[in-house]
Design a protein around this motif. Structure first.
Motif, PDB file in Angstrom:
ATOM      1  N   ALA A  42      52.058  60.147  28.184  1.00 17.46           N
ATOM      2  CA  ALA A  42      51.862  60.491  26.763  1.00 17.46           C
ATOM      3  C   ALA A  42      53.205  60.791  26.096  1.00 17.46           C
ATOM      4  CB  ALA A  42      50.928  61.695  26.629  1.00 17.46           C
ATOM      5  N   ILE A  43      54.128  61.316  26.871  1.00 19.12           N
ATOM      6  CA  ILE A  43      55.446  61.631  26.299  1.00 19.12           C
ATOM      7  C   ILE A  43      56.337  60.395  26.267  1.00 19.12           C
ATOM      8  CG2 ILE A  43      57.580  62.957  26.652  1.00 19.12           C
ATOM      9  CD1 ILE A  43      55.768  65.194  27.856  1.00 19.12           C
ATOM     10  N   ARG A  44      56.472  59.713  27.441  1.00 21.72           N
ATOM     11  CA  ARG A  44      57.502  58.661  27.495  1.00 21.72           C
ATOM     12  C   ARG A  44      57.094  57.373  26.801  1.00 21.72           C
ATOM     13  NH1 ARG A  44      57.400  58.782  33.917  1.00 21.72           N
ATOM     14  NH2 ARG A  44      55.399  57.808  34.296  1.00 21.72           N
ATOM     15  N   MET A  45      55.784  57.161  26.578  1.00 16.84           N
ATOM     16  CA  MET A  45      55.369  55.936  25.881  1.00 16.84           C
ATOM     17  C   MET A  45      55.324  56.150  24.363  1.00 16.84           C
ATOM     18  SD  MET A  45      54.991  53.532  27.989  1.00 16.84           S
ATOM     19  CE  MET A  45      55.152  53.483  29.758  1.00 16.84           C
ATOM     20  N   GLY A  46      55.496  57.382  23.924  1.00 14.15           N
ATOM     21  CA  GLY A  46      55.342  57.626  22.493  1.00 14.15           C
ATOM     22  C   GLY A  46      56.426  58.506  21.906  1.00 14.15           C
ATOM     23  N   ARG A 106      60.781  58.622  20.181  1.00 13.23           N
ATOM     24  CA  ARG A 106      61.190  58.954  18.800  1.00 13.23           C
ATOM     25  C   ARG A 106      62.177  60.114  18.786  1.00 13.23           C
ATOM     26  NH1 ARG A 106      55.236  59.315  16.288  1.00 13.23           N
ATOM     27  NH2 ARG A 106      55.545  61.466  16.931  1.00 13.23           N
ATOM     28  N   TRP A 107      61.931  61.109  19.633  1.00 16.25           N
ATOM     29  CA  TRP A 107      62.725  62.344  19.550  1.00 16.25           C
ATOM     30  C   TRP A 107      64.203  62.106  19.847  1.00 16.25           C
ATOM     31  CZ3 TRP A 107      59.314  66.781  22.042  1.00 16.25           C
ATOM     32  CH2 TRP A 107      58.299  67.109  21.146  1.00 16.25           C
ATOM     33  N   ALA A 108      64.512  61.155  20.762  1.00 16.44           N
ATOM     34  CA  ALA A 108      65.921  60.965  21.142  1.00 16.44           C
ATOM     35  C   ALA A 108      66.750  60.442  19.988  1.00 16.44           C
ATOM     36  CB  ALA A 108      66.018  60.001  22.317  1.00 16.44           C
ATOM     37  N   LEU A 155      62.379  65.868  15.372  1.00 18.31           N
ATOM     38  CA  LEU A 155      61.003  66.147  14.930  1.00 18.31           C
ATOM     39  C   LEU A 155      60.829  65.975  13.426  1.00 18.31           C
ATOM     40  CD1 LEU A 155      58.197  67.327  15.689  1.00 18.31           C
ATOM     41  CD2 LEU A 155      59.174  69.588  15.328  1.00 18.31           C
ATOM     42  N   PHE A 156      61.709  66.627  12.655  1.00 18.38           N
ATOM     43  CA  PHE A 156      61.461  66.682  11.211  1.00 18.38           C
ATOM     44  C   PHE A 156      61.700  65.344  10.526  1.00 18.38           C
ATOM     45  CE2 PHE A 156      61.766  71.194  12.169  1.00 18.38           C
ATOM     46  CZ  PHE A 156      60.636  71.650  11.506  1.00 18.38           C
ATOM     47  N   GLU A 157      62.741  64.628  10.924  1.00 20.78           N
ATOM     48  CA  GLU A 157      62.992  63.325  10.295  1.00 20.78           C
ATOM     49  C   GLU A 157      61.855  62.358  10.635  1.00 20.78           C
ATOM     50  OE1 GLU A 157      67.449  62.119   9.094  1.00 20.78           O
ATOM     51  OE2 GLU A 157      66.911  61.693  11.162  1.00 20.78           O
ATOM     52  N   THR A 158      61.391  62.453  11.895  1.00 21.05           N
ATOM     53  CA  THR A 158      60.284  61.586  12.328  1.00 21.05           C
ATOM     54  C   THR A 158      59.031  61.861  11.487  1.00 21.05           C
ATOM     55  OG1 THR A 158      61.130  61.513  14.574  1.00 21.05           O
ATOM     56  CG2 THR A 158      58.809  61.042  14.297  1.00 21.05           C
ATOM     57  N   TYR A 159      58.711  63.119  11.274  1.00 19.87           N
ATOM     58  CA  TYR A 159      57.498  63.467  10.519  1.00 19.87           C
ATOM     59  C   TYR A 159      57.654  63.173   9.024  1.00 19.87           C
ATOM     60  CZ  TYR A 159      54.871  65.532  14.384  1.00 19.87           C
ATOM     61  OH  TYR A 159      54.156  65.728  15.534  1.00 19.87           O
ATOM     62  N   ARG A 160      58.886  63.240   8.547  1.00 17.84           N
ATOM     63  CA  ARG A 160      59.114  62.875   7.135  1.00 17.84           C
ATOM     64  C   ARG A 160      58.678  61.423   6.917  1.00 17.84           C
ATOM     65  NH1 ARG A 160      62.319  64.604   3.011  1.00 17.84           N
ATOM     66  NH2 ARG A 160      63.003  62.980   1.578  1.00 17.84           N
ATOM     67  N   ILE A 161      59.054  60.547   7.871  1.00 19.47           N
ATOM     68  CA  ILE A 161      58.674  59.141   7.760  1.00 19.47           C
ATOM     69  C   ILE A 161      57.157  59.005   7.896  1.00 19.47           C
ATOM     70  CG2 ILE A 161      58.940  56.852   8.797  1.00 19.47           C
ATOM     71  CD1 ILE A 161      61.683  57.807   9.843  1.00 19.47           C
ATOM     72  N   ALA A 162      56.554  59.851   8.755  1.00 17.00           N
ATOM     73  CA  ALA A 162      55.108  59.774   8.977  1.00 17.00           C
ATOM     74  C   ALA A 162      54.332  60.177   7.730  1.00 17.00           C
ATOM     75  CB  ALA A 162      54.726  60.659  10.154  1.00 17.00           C
ATOM     76  N   ALA A 169      74.350  56.098  16.342  1.00 17.26           N
ATOM     77  CA  ALA A 169      73.311  57.038  15.886  1.00 17.26           C
ATOM     78  C   ALA A 169      73.148  58.181  16.878  1.00 17.26           C
ATOM     79  CB  ALA A 169      71.978  56.296  15.754  1.00 17.26           C
ATOM     80  N   ALA A 170      72.720  59.344  16.372  1.00 20.40           N
ATOM     81  CA  ALA A 170      72.378  60.510  17.201  1.00 20.40           C
ATOM     82  C   ALA A 170      73.460  60.772  18.266  1.00 20.40           C
ATOM     83  CB  ALA A 170      70.988  60.318  17.817  1.00 20.40           C
ATOM     84  N   ALA A 171      73.074  60.942  19.537  1.00 20.98           N
ATOM     85  CA  ALA A 171      74.081  61.251  20.572  1.00 20.98           C
ATOM     86  C   ALA A 171      75.072  60.100  20.740  1.00 20.98           C
ATOM     87  CB  ALA A 171      73.384  61.554  21.898  1.00 20.98           C
ATOM     88  N   GLY A 172      74.682  58.877  20.349  1.00 17.61           N
ATOM     89  CA  GLY A 172      75.597  57.732  20.448  1.00 17.61           C
ATOM     90  C   GLY A 172      76.807  57.905  19.538  1.00 17.61           C
ATOM     91  N   ALA A 173      76.597  58.469  18.356  1.00 18.78           N
ATOM     92  CA  ALA A 173      77.718  58.689  17.425  1.00 18.78           C
ATOM     93  C   ALA A 173      78.685  59.713  18.016  1.00 18.78           C
ATOM     94  CB  ALA A 173      77.184  59.164  16.075  1.00 18.78           C
TER      95      ALA A 173
END
Ligand SMILES: NC(=O)C1=CN([C@@H]2O[C@H](COP(=O)(O)OP(=O)(O)OC[C@H]3O[C@@H](n4cnc5c(N)ncnc54)[C@H](O)[C@@H]3O)[C@@H](O)[C@H]2O)C=CC1
Ligand SMILES: C[N+](C)(C)CC(=O)CC(=O)[O-]
Length: 469
Positions: A214-218, A222-224, A228-235, A309-313
């Motif tokens: 449930a975590i790794r397929m969904g 997104r979280w990486a 949380l908040f940016e993901t839910y903003r899009i939702a 992006a994110a940790a990549g930057a």
């Protein structure tokens, strides 16, 4: 002069810190009374030596020196950073921190890896509390960048500043937690998920394996990259966060969480969770699981690097900060790096296309060396490769360090010719050779043209020097 870190407690987390410091060129002094500590730390270090260099497109600094110390006092002598990583028991941490503060240099930063204690709790009874702050990392410490930095009112402000700068220099992400609370920020979140997961297993709703899917397929994916908040903003669709909250706000009053309650910690619960976890993953040893985790993390982080992006930057910035000008040797050493895991193909070795990538990077290094660098290219001039010939002589594999030695064979007018030799760093085995021919171009007309005089002069001088040597 290289800096020194003292690691007090060399378990899962202390071992990870030790590897992070050592592989970034720091000397490390370890104290851990466990007679098995050297072996355990060695296993963590072996994993880190394989994984961390694969994150980068250039070699890390030369590894620092590891010294095992018989006492806290011996370990912290002369240290710039002391990291306490003993088990999560306040009485033990008090004893160890008292010893550390008694012997560490006055300007050393003293970080605690505690998952949950506040800095004020840790500082109780210390003679020099001002050097101490929480520096809470995430496992594996040598790959994950986040460190929660929690100072108390007693922590000297310059200690926080030094801690931030030091961690950034190690390629980490210091997150300043502005208030002292039990379990800081991230462990609050993790603990909430953990408690819900225990309930789901205890109540027979889901197995440990189903919860992991449930975590790794969904949402884990997104979280990486957005949290949380940016993901839910899009939702929330085009109306964003306000709509998201209007839609899911009422759920706060519905029984969507059991967090107001905690499962009782019993032997039965331990048996249930551990039994399911064994059934799920017991066919693999811990070191095998660690390697799988590390290889996946490296591949994901490298994908984020490509997106900046994110940790990549963060990793891109760290790599840029490590950049050194090319030494003017004959031949030029144009590439020094480790083969990353995402360059492996179905034959289990570095894919042929990546040999091309390495030689292309070598040519870029020569271009920058003669002054055809990013600023020159932004000014409308560049080189295009018009011919490449590669001989593949030997396989190379993920985790192996490689080097490219380059000779400039032609440097006249718009022509720039090079020959490269790619070798395995460990034994000097010749892996591939490449000849390349480049033409100088105007990026405006997209046609060949002579280089700017200063670049031409450097190209000619380089070709002459390489011919003579
Ligand atoms: N395991 C995890 O996922 C994480 C743990 N932490 C925190 O890191 C700290 C250490 O945890 P782990 O590494 O997991 O524990 P661990 O049990 O793997 O390692 C603790 C080490 O401390 C050593 N030790 C015990 N007494 C000592 C002493 N007096 N002086 C020096 N060394 C001593 C032990 O021999 C052992 O090697 C804890 O505060 C924990 O909350 C933080 C982030 C993640
Ligand atoms: C479970 N834990 C509280 C020890 C987890 C951490 O502190 C951080 C991590 O690495 O998950």
């Amino acid at each position: 002069m290289s800096k020194t870190a003292a690691i007090i407690g060399g378990g899962v987390i202390g071992g990870g810190w030790l590897a992070r410091f050592l592989l970034n060129g720091w000397d490390v002094r370890l104290h851990d009374p466990d007679p098995e500590a050297e072996r355990k730390v060695g296993a963590v270090l072996a994993g880190a030596r394989r994984a961390l260099p694969m994150l980068y497109d250039r070699a890390l600094p030369p590894e620092g020196r590891l010294t095992l110390c018989g006492s806290v006092a011996e370990a912290v002598a002369g240290a710039d950073w002391v990291q306490e990583s003993v088990p999560e028991r306040l009485d033990l941490k008090h004893r160890v921190l008292a010893e550390i503060t008694a012997h560490a240099p006055r300007n050393a930063v003293i970080g605690s890896s505690t998952s949950g204690f506040t800095p004020s709790q840790l500082q109780e009874g210390l003679s020099r509390p001002g050097a101490v702050l929480v520096a809470h990392p995430f496992n594996p410490v040598y790959l994950l960048p986040l460190v929660e930095l929690v100072p108390s009112a007693a922590t000297r402000p310059e200690v926080l500043d030094t801690a931030k700068a030091t961690l950034t220099g190690l390629g980490m992400f210091p997150l300043h937690v502005r208030a002292e609370i039990d379990a800081h920020i991230a462990d609050r979140l993790l603990e909430a998920v953990w408690r819900e997961a225990l309930w789901l297993v205890k109540d027979g709703i889901a197995t440990t394996g189903e919860i992991d899917e449930a975590i790794r397929m969904g949402f884990g994916l997104r979280w990486a990259q957005m949290g949380l908040f940016e993901t839910y903003r899009i939702a929330g669709g085009e109306a964003g966060m306000k709509h998201f909250m209007a839609q899911f706000g009422p759920a706060l009053k519905w029984p969507w969480t059991k967090l107001m309650d905690v499962p009782e910690f019993t032997d039965d619960l331990v048996e249930l969770i551990a039994g399911q976890s064994d059934a799920q993953s017991g066919h693999m040893g811990i070191r095998e699981l660690e390697r799988l985790r590390d290889d996946n993390l490296v591949a994901m982080l490298r994908a984020l690097r490509q997106r900046d992006a994110a940790a990549g930057a963060l990793l891109n910035a760290h790599e840029a900060a490590m950049a050194q000008p090319l030494a003017d040797t004959v031949p030029l050493i144009t590439v020094r790096r480790t083969v990353p895991v995402d360059w492996t193909d179905y034959n289990g070795h570095m894919n042929e296309g990546r040999y091309g990538q390495v030689f292309s990077d070598a040519a870029d290094a020569v271009m920058a060396h003669v002054g055809a660098d990013a600023a020159y290219i932004a000014g409308g001039n560049s080189y295009f490769t018009v011919e490449t010939s590669v001989k593949y002589l030997f396989e190379t594999h993920a985790g192996e360090a490689i080097e490219v030695a380059t000779r400039v064979t032609t440097g006249a007018g718009k022509k720039l010719g090079m020959s490269h030799e790619m070798r395995r760093a460990a034994d000097g085995a010749l892996l591939a050779t490449c000849t390349q021919f480049l033409l100088h171009v105007s990026l405006e007309t997209r046609k060949s043209c002579p280089p700017q005089p200063e670049v031409l002069a450097r190209v000619e001088a380089l070709a002459a020097a390489h011919r003579e040597a």
